[in-house]
Design a protein around this motif. Structure first.
Motif, PDB file in Angstrom:
ATOM      1  N   ILE A 168       0.831  -1.210   0.000  1.00 18.46           N
ATOM      2  CA  ILE A 168       0.000   0.000   0.000  1.00 18.46           C
ATOM      3  C   ILE A 168       0.859   1.251   0.000  1.00 18.46           C
ATOM      4  N   VAL A 169       1.887   1.286   0.859  1.00 19.83           N
ATOM      5  CA  VAL A 169       2.737   2.478   0.956  1.00 19.83           C
ATOM      6  C   VAL A 169       3.462   2.723  -0.367  1.00 19.83           C
ATOM      7  N   LEU A 218      -2.880   7.341   5.625  1.00 16.52           N
ATOM      8  CA  LEU A 218      -3.256   6.737   4.347  1.00 16.52           C
ATOM      9  C   LEU A 218      -4.744   6.418   4.376  1.00 16.52           C
ATOM     10  N   GLU A 219      -5.470   6.904   3.372  1.00 18.05           N
ATOM     11  CA  GLU A 219      -6.914   6.770   3.369  1.00 18.05           C
ATOM     12  C   GLU A 219      -7.427   6.357   1.990  1.00 18.05           C
ATOM     13  N   GLN A 220      -8.444   5.543   1.991  1.00 17.64           N
ATOM     14  CA  GLN A 220      -9.243   5.361   0.791  1.00 17.64           C
ATOM     15  C   GLN A 220     -10.554   6.110   0.994  1.00 17.64           C
ATOM     16  N   ASP A 272      -8.769   4.085   8.167  1.00 13.92           N
ATOM     17  CA  ASP A 272      -8.330   3.951   6.775  1.00 13.92           C
ATOM     18  C   ASP A 272      -9.195   4.717   5.783  1.00 13.92           C
ATOM     19  N   GLY A 273      -9.936   5.731   6.264  1.00 15.98           N
ATOM     20  CA  GLY A 273     -10.747   6.558   5.380  1.00 15.98           C
ATOM     21  C   GLY A 273     -12.134   5.980   5.193  1.00 15.98           C
ATOM     22  N   ILE A 320      -4.081   1.372  -3.783  1.00 18.20           N
ATOM     23  CA  ILE A 320      -3.737   2.789  -3.885  1.00 18.20           C
ATOM     24  C   ILE A 320      -4.577   3.572  -2.886  1.00 18.20           C
ATOM     25  N   TYR A 321      -3.884   4.253  -1.982  1.00 16.11           N
ATOM     26  CA  TYR A 321      -4.527   5.067  -0.960  1.00 16.11           C
ATOM     27  C   TYR A 321      -4.126   6.529  -1.179  1.00 16.11           C
ATOM     28  N   HIS A 322      -4.931   7.425  -0.656  1.00 15.61           N
ATOM     29  CA  HIS A 322      -4.615   8.847  -0.712  1.00 15.61           C
ATOM     30  C   HIS A 322      -3.726   9.192   0.480  1.00 15.61           C
TER      31      HIS A 322
END
Length: 491
Positions: free
Chosen positions: A65-66, A389-391, A237-238, A369-371
């Motif tokens: 993810i990172v 890190l958020e989705q 996580d968003g 892919i996270y924001h």
């Protein structure tokens, strides 16, 4: 089978105080060995807590993810195009006949038990000056109701409307199930708030709470930030974590068992949200799409809202968050209309089919892919600038084979509550005035009159959601009566 953490702390069981070798090697594989930097300063209990914390992190997944998220930031201008205005159902183009048709279609689906509503409520009211969940917040309405209560009472009203729409001889009870996503930080106080208020008139068994996940916070070079010497800093996580949370908690199966076909998803911090809006639901069903979103026209270029775009020429509809949109694109003008080229604001008011949610629950996680949200992270150094890190829930839209956008009036459906009073926008005061002004228009349209001791632009009346969902059925209560603002109109 891996040994329990209490045994791992002893390394090779020879009394050594060094970190457990196997776990340290795993951390080194992913460049995260700094998590053990302060090992020698920890007590045996703290070492055990640290080992358990690291063991609870899926290191390969987080590393993937990172890396993917760091490589995928930014939206190239050439990669997006405006959404053609003709592909949006705008307010001015809709007829009264269409609206009535959609309203009836929506109520029919609700009375058939095909709709559930899902509340995204993982955030605390920190920016509002409160440590409570946002939904507990009261915006200063005459009734003193919280955001949770306003939404619960709209569900109650909607159930009544749907029951009244049934033909004679049909069962008169309609049940809308309410799924509420919390976070580890809001779950317990949210549950207690609902229990304390007896679920605001709803049945306890029609409300289901579930938690979104958390993910480690990282520094700008991708390393874990340590909140304490024995715990990695983590954050929710968003709101896009809703998909994996629904899957892991088996709630998608629960919905199917209940006969749910459509899910209305929304954020907690909108004081004017029309929970389960029958018109929107009917439009959604009529269009036969997998996903839909309510939109308003962006008020000004710098407004902090994401906008819908097309990814590439003729590509799928997607949302670009305001922080990721190039300023030159944010201010670009359509020379033909004089409006912003990227004008359709995302309000976090979405409708999905259950089939589509099942598809998304697997696809989003695979993409990894996270924001990246740059924030001050509480750490062993006090405050460290790093990334959460958020989705986002709108990350699902590119997966949809068909998406519809439905324009609504900002003053009727969008009263965000994000910042403390004294800020320039989206405050409890601004949201309260939007509610009071809308309801004042409802009362006047229903034949009521108002008196007031302060300027009317600064006050108004509140209509209880138990009386009216969207301004309907008020004539019997209001016609010929005078109300002194501010006040609540109820039965």
């Amino acid at each position: 089978m891996r040994e329990p953490a209490t045994q791992l702390v002893d390394g090779n069981n020879d009394g050594s105080s060094s970190p457990p070798q196997a776990l340290l090697e795993r951390l080194k594989d992913y460049g995260q060995e700094d998590a053990f930097t302060l090992w020698d300063e920890l007590s045996p209990d703290e070492r055990d807590l640290l080992v358990r914390d690291i063991e609870g992190i899926d290191l390969p997944r987080i590393d993937r993810i990172v890396r993917c998220s760091f490589q995928s930031q930014g939206v190239p201008a050439a990669a997006i195009e405006p959404v053609p205005e003709g592909s949006v159902s705008t307010v001015e183009e809709r007829t009264l006949e269409e609206r009535e048709k959609w309203w009836k279609m929506g109520l029919k689906a609700i009375s058939d038990g095909k709709l559930a509503v899902l509340l995204l409520s993982g955030g605390q009211g920190t920016r509002l000056g409160s440590s409570d969940p946002k939904g507990c917040f009261k915006i200063g309405l005459p009734s003193g109701k919280s955001l949770f209560q306003l939404q619960a009472e709209r569900i109650l009203c909607l159930q009544k409307l749907a029951a009244q729409s049934l033909s004679e001889g049909s069962a008169g009870f309609v049940h809308i199930h309410w799924y509420i996503m919390t976070s580890p930080f809001t779950d317990d106080p949210t549950r207690k708030f609902f229990e304390c208020h007896k679920y605001f008139g709803l049945e306890a068994d029609q409300v289901t709470f579930f938690q979104q996940g958390t993910i480690p916070c990282v520094s700008k070079d991708g390393r874990f930030i340590m909140e304490t010497p024995y715990r990695v800093a983590k954050a929710p996580d968003g709101n896009g974590g809703v998909y994996s949370a629904l899957k892991s908690s088996r709630l998608l199966e629960d919905m199917a068992t209940r006969g749910v076909k459509y899910l209305d998803c929304y954020g907690v911090d909108n004081a004017l949200v029309r929970v389960g809006d029958p018109t929107f639901l009917g439009y959604f069903i009529d269009k036969g799409v997998a996903a839909a979103a309510k939109v308003v026209r962006k008020a000004y270029p710098q407004e902090k809202v994401g906008v819908f775009v097309r990814r590439g020429k003729g590509g799928p509809l997607s949302v670009v968050e305001y922080s990721e949109l190039d300023p030159s694109l944010a201010g670009a003008i359509n020379q033909g209309t004089g409006r912003l080229r990227f004008c359709w604001s995302n309000l976090c008011l979405h409708m999905f089919t259950l089939d589509f949610l099942n598809q998304v629950a697997s696809g989003l996680e695979k993409d990894s892919i996270y924001h990246l949200a740059e924030k001050k992270i509480p750490s062993i150094h006090g405050q460290t600038m790093g990334y959460k890190l958020e989705q986002f829930i709108f990350d699902a839209f590119p997966y949809s084979p068909s998406t519809a956008l439905f324009e609504v009036l900002r003053e009727e459906e969008f009263a965000p509550v994000k910042n403390a009073n004294g800020s320039n926008f989206d405050t409890p005061d601004s949201a309260r005035l939007l509610v009071l002004r809308l309801h004042t228009r409802w009362v006047v349209a229903a034949g009521g009159f108002l008196t007031h001791s302060v300027p009317l632009y600064a006050t108004g009346v509140e209509v209880s959601p138990l009386c009216s969902y969207a301004g309907e059925n008020l004539e019997a209560i209001c016609r010929g009566r005078t109300f002194h603002a501010p006040c609540e109109i109820t039965f």
